[in-house]
Enzyme design. Sequence first.
Site, PDB file in Angstrom:
ATOM      1  N   ARG A 107      14.626   3.562   6.421  1.00  0.00           N
ATOM      2  CA  ARG A 107      14.345   2.681   5.271  1.00  0.00           C
ATOM      3  C   ARG A 107      15.516   1.724   5.157  1.00  0.00           C
ATOM      4  O   ARG A 107      16.662   2.146   5.023  1.00  0.00           O
ATOM      5  CB  ARG A 107      14.203   3.494   3.979  1.00  0.00           C
ATOM      6  CG  ARG A 107      14.280   2.624   2.738  1.00  0.00           C
ATOM      7  CD  ARG A 107      13.871   3.316   1.475  1.00  0.00           C
ATOM      8  NE  ARG A 107      12.441   3.522   1.426  1.00  0.00           N
ATOM      9  CZ  ARG A 107      11.758   3.772   0.301  1.00  0.00           C
ATOM     10  NH1 ARG A 107      12.387   3.838  -0.859  1.00  0.00           N
ATOM     11  NH2 ARG A 107      10.455   3.970   0.331  1.00  0.00           N
ATOM     12  N   HIS A 134       5.594  -1.728   4.316  1.00  0.00           N
ATOM     13  CA  HIS A 134       5.692  -0.320   3.908  1.00  0.00           C
ATOM     14  C   HIS A 134       4.441   0.414   4.428  1.00  0.00           C
ATOM     15  O   HIS A 134       3.583   0.823   3.657  1.00  0.00           O
ATOM     16  CB  HIS A 134       5.794  -0.254   2.379  1.00  0.00           C
ATOM     17  CG  HIS A 134       6.314   1.042   1.850  1.00  0.00           C
ATOM     18  ND1 HIS A 134       6.730   2.082   2.654  1.00  0.00           N
ATOM     19  CD2 HIS A 134       6.477   1.480   0.564  1.00  0.00           C
ATOM     20  CE1 HIS A 134       7.134   3.094   1.888  1.00  0.00           C
ATOM     21  NE2 HIS A 134       6.987   2.750   0.635  1.00  0.00           N
ATOM     22  N   GLN A 137       3.298   3.996   3.078  1.00  0.00           N
ATOM     23  CA  GLN A 137       2.718   3.987   1.738  1.00  0.00           C
ATOM     24  C   GLN A 137       1.263   3.522   1.780  1.00  0.00           C
ATOM     25  O   GLN A 137       0.390   4.131   1.152  1.00  0.00           O
ATOM     26  CB  GLN A 137       3.526   3.052   0.831  1.00  0.00           C
ATOM     27  CG  GLN A 137       2.965   2.943  -0.577  1.00  0.00           C
ATOM     28  CD  GLN A 137       3.078   4.234  -1.365  1.00  0.00           C
ATOM     29  OE1 GLN A 137       4.158   4.757  -1.535  1.00  0.00           O
ATOM     30  NE2 GLN A 137       1.955   4.761  -1.858  1.00  0.00           N
ATOM     31  N   ASP A 232       2.360  -3.492  -7.797  1.00  0.00           N
ATOM     32  CA  ASP A 232       3.709  -3.008  -7.488  1.00  0.00           C
ATOM     33  C   ASP A 232       4.669  -3.733  -8.429  1.00  0.00           C
ATOM     34  O   ASP A 232       4.286  -4.712  -9.093  1.00  0.00           O
ATOM     35  CB  ASP A 232       4.025  -3.323  -6.006  1.00  0.00           C
ATOM     36  CG  ASP A 232       5.338  -2.736  -5.507  1.00  0.00           C
ATOM     37  OD1 ASP A 232       5.927  -1.885  -6.203  1.00  0.00           O
ATOM     38  OD2 ASP A 232       5.771  -3.128  -4.402  1.00  0.00           O
ATOM     39  N   CYS A 272       2.255   2.140  -5.915  1.00  0.00           N
ATOM     40  CA  CYS A 272       3.067   2.970  -5.004  1.00  0.00           C
ATOM     41  C   CYS A 272       4.147   3.747  -5.722  1.00  0.00           C
ATOM     42  O   CYS A 272       4.658   4.720  -5.184  1.00  0.00           O
ATOM     43  CB  CYS A 272       3.662   2.089  -3.906  1.00  0.00           C
ATOM     44  SG  CYS A 272       4.798   0.833  -4.524  1.00  0.00           S
ATOM     45  N   ARG A 300       1.249  10.883   0.143  1.00  0.00           N
ATOM     46  CA  ARG A 300       2.322  10.499   1.078  1.00  0.00           C
ATOM     47  C   ARG A 300       2.654  11.680   1.982  1.00  0.00           C
ATOM     48  O   ARG A 300       2.841  11.534   3.182  1.00  0.00           O
ATOM     49  CB  ARG A 300       3.589  10.079   0.307  1.00  0.00           C
ATOM     50  CG  ARG A 300       3.492   8.792  -0.488  1.00  0.00           C
ATOM     51  CD  ARG A 300       3.370   7.570   0.401  1.00  0.00           C
ATOM     52  NE  ARG A 300       4.463   7.430   1.346  1.00  0.00           N
ATOM     53  CZ  ARG A 300       5.651   6.876   1.066  1.00  0.00           C
ATOM     54  NH1 ARG A 300       5.879   6.366  -0.129  1.00  0.00           N
ATOM     55  NH2 ARG A 300       6.587   6.765   2.002  1.00  0.00           N
TER      56      ARG A 300
HETATM   57  N1  NVA Z   1       8.131  -3.240  -3.298  1.00  0.00           N
HETATM   58  C1  NVA Z   1       8.923  -2.094  -3.681  1.00  0.00           C
HETATM   59  C2  NVA Z   1       8.291  -0.840  -3.179  1.00  0.00           C
HETATM   60  C3  NVA Z   1       9.021   0.431  -3.563  1.00  0.00           C
HETATM   61  C4  NVA Z   1       8.389   1.660  -2.990  1.00  0.00           C
HETATM   62  C5  NVA Z   1      10.335  -2.233  -3.130  1.00  0.00           C
HETATM   63  O1  NVA Z   1      10.483  -2.668  -1.994  1.00  0.00           O
HETATM   64  O2  NVA Z   1      11.279  -1.924  -3.846  1.00  0.00           O
HETATM   65  N1   CP Z   2       6.619   4.534  -3.057  1.00  0.00           N
HETATM   66  C1   CP Z   2       7.801   4.829  -2.480  1.00  0.00           C
HETATM   67  O1   CP Z   2       8.062   4.526  -1.328  1.00  0.00           O
HETATM   68  O2   CP Z   2       8.630   5.523  -3.289  1.00  0.00           O
HETATM   69  P1   CP Z   2      10.178   5.836  -3.026  1.00  0.00           P
HETATM   70  O3   CP Z   2      10.920   4.536  -3.139  1.00  0.00           O
HETATM   71  O4   CP Z   2      10.540   6.799  -4.125  1.00  0.00           O
HETATM   72  O5   CP Z   2      10.330   6.443  -1.668  1.00  0.00           O
END
Ligand code: NVA
Ligand code: CP
Length: 315
Positions: A107, A134, A137, A232, A272, A300
């Site tokens: 990540r 992502h 997800q 989101d 998400c 997930r």
């Molecule tokens: N769009 C959000 C998703 C978090 C799971 C981010 O990138 O922070």
């Molecule tokens: N939805 C998601 O990826 O959550 P986290 O940021 O908690 O991993």
Amino acid sequence: MPNSPKRDLLSLWDLSAAEMRALFQRTAELKRLRARGEPHRSLAGKTLGMIFEKASTRTRVSFEVGMYELGGHAVYLSTQGTQIGRGEPLRDTARVLGAYCHGIVVRTFGHDVVEELARFAPVPVVNGLTDLSHPCQVLADLFTVWERLGPAALEPGGARFCWIGDGNNMAHSWIEAAAILGLDLSLACPEGYDPDAAVLARARKDGDWRAHLEVVRTPVEAARGRSVISTDVWASMGEESEQAAREKAFKGFCVDEQLLGLAAKSVMVLHCLPAHRGEEITESVLEGPHSSVFVQAENRLHVQKAVLERLLSSG
Ligand code: NVA
Ligand code: CP
């Protein structure tokens, strides 16, 4: 560089429609096995390295628990706790981790980071979220639809989907999913917050001809008659300093009861998580009967177990 072919999951383009559908079948089996308490230790002896350069609750825990339940092991690596944070080149980290682990989840911010890791790691690399996409997800989101509305919902001419809000990493993976599966997806994004033009262009060029993708300017246009509404946060990780500007730009882009009233009667709502109640979604919608968000979060675990089996089983 590896001699034997390995499969990565950097974006949903790494899966065909048929592979995605097979993955959902296996996900359902794995979910049933777990519910019955039946062992499914298909990755005994395997180890997953997990590099996290951003915060996470769901992704980290679901991958760790998933590996444990499949009989394997996961090692969590934060930027600060490793030499990555002190500037060790990624290409070196990729080869070293690849010697210890059977797969790597990452990540991070730039998508090029995941691509470089995948290029140099001799083992499968999974995108656990980048600024661009992502995929894990959205696989869980699709599986949640598959479970609630049935597999036909994910066929061309099936459910009609919409995305309300930022044209961000989540929106991009939804666009890819719609293109691959041949789905109808309408995205409502304020001006200046459209999905990446290259993501849309590839979806239109390489996607199933039955896919229908449109970007509109108001949630009302996107949500009318739709059977699935996804949203989101307005400011993603790394965009915290833009919060105030984004609150202004996204005014009116809240998934509320009024918007649900325009959608299909049995509309399902996805998010998400983490959610900002009162911004992109109201408390009553998030906690209401149309919301599938907590099953979506649970899924997930199940879908990633299917992904891990698929990528890590061989070799
Ligand atoms: N769009 C959000 C998703 C978090 C799971 C981010 O990138 O922070
Ligand atoms: N939805 C998601 O990826 O959550 P986290 O940021 O908690 O991993």
